[in-house]
Structure formats: C-alpha cells, structure tokens
Design a protein around this motif. Structure first.
Motif, short mmCIF file in Angstrom:
data_model
loop_
_atom_site.label_atom_id
_atom_site.label_comp_id
_atom_site.label_asym_id
_atom_site.label_seq_id
_atom_site.Cartn_x
_atom_site.Cartn_y
_atom_site.Cartn_z
N LEU A 280 0.82 -1.20 0.00
CA LEU A 280 0.00 0.00 0.00
C LEU A 280 0.86 1.26 0.00
O LEU A 280 0.56 2.23 -0.72
CB LEU A 280 -0.92 0.00 1.21
CG LEU A 280 -2.05 -1.04 1.19
CD1 LEU A 280 -2.76 -1.09 2.53
CD2 LEU A 280 -3.05 -0.73 0.08
N THR A 281 1.92 1.26 0.78
CA THR A 281 2.81 2.43 0.81
C THR A 281 3.34 2.74 -0.59
O THR A 281 3.38 3.89 -1.02
CB THR A 281 3.98 2.18 1.77
OG1 THR A 281 3.47 2.03 3.10
CG2 THR A 281 4.97 3.34 1.75
N ALA A 282 3.73 1.69 -1.31
CA ALA A 282 4.29 1.88 -2.65
C ALA A 282 3.23 2.34 -3.65
O ALA A 282 3.44 3.30 -4.41
CB ALA A 282 4.94 0.58 -3.13
N VAL A 283 2.08 1.69 -3.67
CA VAL A 283 1.10 1.99 -4.72
C VAL A 283 0.40 3.32 -4.46
O VAL A 283 -0.02 4.00 -5.42
CB VAL A 283 0.09 0.82 -4.85
CG1 VAL A 283 -0.99 0.87 -3.77
CG2 VAL A 283 -0.54 0.82 -6.24
N LEU A 284 0.28 3.72 -3.21
CA LEU A 284 -0.35 5.01 -2.94
C LEU A 284 0.54 6.19 -3.30
O LEU A 284 0.10 7.35 -3.26
CB LEU A 284 -0.75 5.08 -1.46
CG LEU A 284 -1.93 4.17 -1.08
CD1 LEU A 284 -2.12 4.15 0.43
CD2 LEU A 284 -3.21 4.60 -1.78
N ASP A 285 1.77 5.89 -3.71
CA ASP A 285 2.66 6.93 -4.24
C ASP A 285 2.55 7.05 -5.76
O ASP A 285 3.34 7.74 -6.39
CB ASP A 285 4.11 6.62 -3.83
CG ASP A 285 5.04 7.79 -4.10
OD1 ASP A 285 4.65 8.94 -3.84
OD2 ASP A 285 6.17 7.55 -4.60
N CYS A 286 1.56 6.38 -6.34
CA CYS A 286 1.33 6.44 -7.79
C CYS A 286 0.24 7.47 -8.08
O CYS A 286 -0.90 7.32 -7.59
CB CYS A 286 0.90 5.08 -8.33
SG CYS A 286 2.13 3.78 -8.18
N PRO A 287 0.53 8.50 -8.88
CA PRO A 287 -0.53 9.44 -9.27
C PRO A 287 -1.63 8.74 -10.07
O PRO A 287 -1.41 7.71 -10.71
CB PRO A 287 0.21 10.46 -10.14
CG PRO A 287 1.65 10.32 -9.79
CD PRO A 287 1.84 8.87 -9.43
N ASP A 288 -2.82 9.31 -10.01
CA ASP A 288 -3.97 8.86 -10.81
C ASP A 288 -4.47 7.47 -10.42
O ASP A 288 -5.12 6.79 -11.22
CB ASP A 288 -3.65 8.90 -12.31
CG ASP A 288 -3.18 10.27 -12.76
OD1 ASP A 288 -3.87 11.25 -12.47
OD2 ASP A 288 -2.11 10.36 -13.39
N LEU A 289 -4.21 7.06 -9.19
CA LEU A 289 -4.72 5.78 -8.69
C LEU A 289 -6.18 5.96 -8.31
O LEU A 289 -6.52 6.80 -7.46
CB LEU A 289 -3.89 5.32 -7.49
CG LEU A 289 -4.27 3.96 -6.91
CD1 LEU A 289 -3.89 2.84 -7.88
CD2 LEU A 289 -3.58 3.75 -5.55
N TRP A 290 -7.07 5.17 -8.92
CA TRP A 290 -8.50 5.26 -8.61
C TRP A 290 -8.82 4.57 -7.30
O TRP A 290 -9.57 5.09 -6.47
CB TRP A 290 -9.33 4.65 -9.74
CG TRP A 290 -10.81 4.74 -9.51
CD1 TRP A 290 -11.64 5.77 -9.86
CD2 TRP A 290 -11.66 3.77 -8.86
NE1 TRP A 290 -12.95 5.50 -9.47
CE2 TRP A 290 -12.98 4.28 -8.86
CE3 TRP A 290 -11.43 2.51 -8.29
CZ2 TRP A 290 -14.05 3.58 -8.32
CZ3 TRP A 290 -12.50 1.82 -7.73
CH2 TRP A 290 -13.79 2.35 -7.75
N GLY A 291 -8.28 3.37 -7.13
CA GLY A 291 -8.61 2.63 -5.93
C GLY A 291 -7.77 1.38 -5.77
O GLY A 291 -7.06 0.95 -6.69
#
Length: 415
Positions: A280-291
C-alpha cells in the motif's frame, strides 16, 4: 484536488464461496457485509457465476438477477458501493463457463456470433438491473477473461489482438447502453502486460473502458525470484500501475488496482500484514490511482475441496468473519496526493516484445534499479519519447532506456 483513492475488497462469501448463488441466503450476505463495512472500506467487487445466471443462451434467470440486486441494496445499506463482474469466467483456479459454449456446443467465446450475442444480452441485463442504484459503480466485463484466449490455458479460444479489441469494444458498449454514466471496464491478468503472444494487449487495458485495471499477484515469478520482502515483491503492484501508463492516451487516465493479495506460502501468514503495508505504501505513491481492492474478503472454507492451498487463506477475514492483522492495515490506509513521477523508463510499444517488461526482463529490472536510486520511475512508450506535449502532460522531465539504467552500477547516479 484529485478524488480520494477508494479502498475496497473483492467479496468472497463466507458460506459456500461463490456457489452461494445456488442457495442464496441474504441474511448470511448481510452478516458478511457487516464484517466488511466494519473495516471502514467503501466498496466491494461482486462475482455472479455466469453459468448459474445464464444457463441457456436465451435464459437469464430473473431470480438470480433479483438476488444480485438484493446484494447490491444490502451493500448500500452499509455504505458500500458495488462493482459487478459479469462473465465468470475464471475464479481461484476454476473455470465457470456455460454448457452452451463447451464440449458438444464448443464455440469460441470471443468470435462466435451467437455466443457474443448471448454475452451482450447477459451484460445488458445485469447493468440495466442496477442502473438506477446510486451505489452501483459499474460493470467489469469479466474476471481475467484473457486467460481463455491463450496458453497456459489447456483449451484456449484462440483469437487475434484485433478480434480481442472488437470483442471488448462491443461488450463495453453494451454495458454503457444499459447503464449510462457509470464506470465500465475490463480486467486482464498480468499476461496482458507480460506475455508476448497474449491477444489481449496492454493497449486494450489502457485505452478501452473508463478505467485501467491491473491485477497484481506476486506468484507470477516475482516472489519466487526475489523473496517475500524484496522491493520487487512489495512494489510489484506499483510497478504494474506505472507500467500501464505507458499505453494510456489520456495522460491522467485513472488506474484501478483491482486485485492484489498476500498469497501463502510465498507470503507466509505471519508476514502478510507487513507485505500489505509495504504494498500500500508503494502503490499510494502512484498518481492517478482510482482505488485499491484487496483479494479477498473472507477465507475459503476448508469444507470445500480441490482449491489450491493458497486460496484457502487469502481473506482479510476468517471464515467466521474475524479480521486478521492485514485487515487492520488496509482499514488504516489513507488516500494521498502524490506528485508526478518525473523519470520515465522506455518500454517497447510492440506487444510482441512485452516479455521485456515481465519479472526478470530488462524493463522490470531497470525500473527497480531506478526505484532503488530514489527516482520514483514511471514508463513511456518508445514511440513517444520525442512527444514533448505527452511528456509535459505527465510531468516527465527525464527519459531513460533500460540499457542506460542497467549499465550503471547499483547505487551510482547516472551521468
């Protein structure tokens, strides 16, 4: 401000698994949904089993559709939005295809006119039944339907990339016609991004439908190669999200991490919470993440036979609806607004070379080399490296090739 990231769960009923549609018990469903809502999540992804809902090409069972709507209404009562996958399709190592497509009635799922007309009618029926529900997110055509189109499936329905695109376009249009204004999409497993001869391509995922869906499973060779806690493993979901952006025509197309989980024994149960937090820490640093939609809600009951061992323990909640440690990690996750990723790694636009992006390929290895150096990499197609407008729209200021990255010793800054 961009919209907040959504956090949800793929709903696996605690009683009867997806076979619960045969003995639908709304009270049991409500109890499951209570245990999901207690985690503070905001949506579920729901899986009608296609043969149970459409056992004959011209029979879509009204009672089954009513039960789906009842489930969606029960979710709404608990503050949960609902996405519905139509064509099941493939779930947890089992195929669920109606008899009118197999054996004596063997017809191609993607090109036979009668089969496709039946699929269109089915998706339209489900979408129309839910179109007026405020908590209806939209339809996903099916779960990883691309696995039926190529090896390693033992009996694939072979098609070309052009045929795959035509099939997707027609079925997405059917969903949009029946439920306009909703988010309709399709979902492939990672062969679409990694397998050279897979007819469902990265461009299909990144350009067709209202969202790009990625499914991140580290048993694809990543965890086997690198271990449970390596950056390549815990950042695999983030890598897929950023890889998908190379093919998108909209520079800010939303990406949905629609499936991600902690599969044992590659991720032992005692390390699942740590894996969840790092992912979660890694993927929440990705812009334009819907969910982010975790797989899955409840464990598969040990009373059910023949599942691969890993499937029994993937739930955030036990079979008796008790949350595990990793459930609390997801429940505590918070939306972020990350800045643009300025360094882009060049990837081949030719889908026949997409294995370069797979675990062990040069694109994969170079991306993680860049990440180790703190670059927060994204990706760009080799056909777009000179497109200044495209790069500027995405906030990209540096473009590098895998060869350039891998020629640099680990820990050293590129000149």
């Amino acid at each position: 401000m961009p919209p907040a990231v959504r956090f949800g769960i793929n709903y696996t009923p605690s009683e009867g698994w997806f076979h619960h549609w045969l003995d639908f018990d709304l009270d049991s469903v409500r109890a499951d949904l209570d245990s999901i809502a207690a985690l503070g999540l905001d949506h579920i992804r729901v899986f009608p089993l296609w043969p149970y809902f459409q056992p004959d090409r011209t029979l879509i069972r009204p009672r089954a559709v009513e039960q789906l709507v009842a489930l969606a209404d029960a979710a709404a009562e608990r503050g949960l939005d609902v996405n519905v996958d139509g064509l099941q399709g493939h779930l947890s190592s089992f195929d669920f295809l109606p008899a009118w497509t197999r054996t004596w009635h063997r017809r191609n799922l993607f090109t036979d006119p009668e089969v496709v007309s039946g699929e269109v009618a089915y998706l339209r029926t489900l979408a129309a039944a839910l179109a007026d529900r405020p908590n209806f997110i939209g339809m996903t055509i099916g779960n990883e339907v691309n696995q039926f189109a190529a090896g390693p499936h033992p009996d694939p329905d072979r098609i070309t990339a052009e045929q795959a695109g035509s099939w997707l376009t027609r079925l997405l249009a059917a969903c949009a016609e029946a439920a306009p204004g909703r988010l309709h999409l399709h979902a492939s497993y990672d062969a679409a991004w990694y397998q050279d001869d897979q007819p469902f391509t990265p461009a299909h995922s990144a350009r067709l439908g209202d969202l790009t869906a990625v499914h991140s499973w580290v048993f694809d060779g990543t965890a086997q190669r690198h271990g449970r806690s390596a950056p390549q493993t815990v950042q695999h979901a983030a890598y897929l999200v950023e890889l998908s952006k190379a093919w998108a025509e909209d520079p800010h197309r939303p990406v949905w991490l629609q499936e991600v989980g902690a599969p044992a024994p590659l991720i032992p149960a005692e390390h699942a919470a740590a894996f969840t937090e790092a992912t979660l820490t890694a993927v929440l640093d990705c812009p334009d993440l819907w969910g982010v939609t975790w797989w899955c809600s409840h464990d598969v009951s040990r009373s059910l036979a023949d599942f691969p061992e890993l499937e029994y323990g993937l739930g955030l909640l036990t079979n008796d609806r008790k949350p595990k440690d990793l459930a609390h990690v997801l429940a505590a996750a918070e939306s972020r607004t990350p800045t643009a990723r300025a360094t882009a790694l060049v990837v081949p636009a030719d889908p026949a070379r997409r294995s370069r992006c797979a675990p062990g390929g040069p694109v994969f290895d170079a991306w993680f080399r860049l990440a180790a150096d703190g670059a927060r990499p994204t990706t760009v197609l080799d056909t777009r490296v000179d497109d200044r407008d495209h790069l500027a729209a995405r906030g990209i200021t540096e473009v590098v090739t895998p060869d350039q990255v891998l020629a640099t010793a680990p820990g050293r800054t590129r000149s």
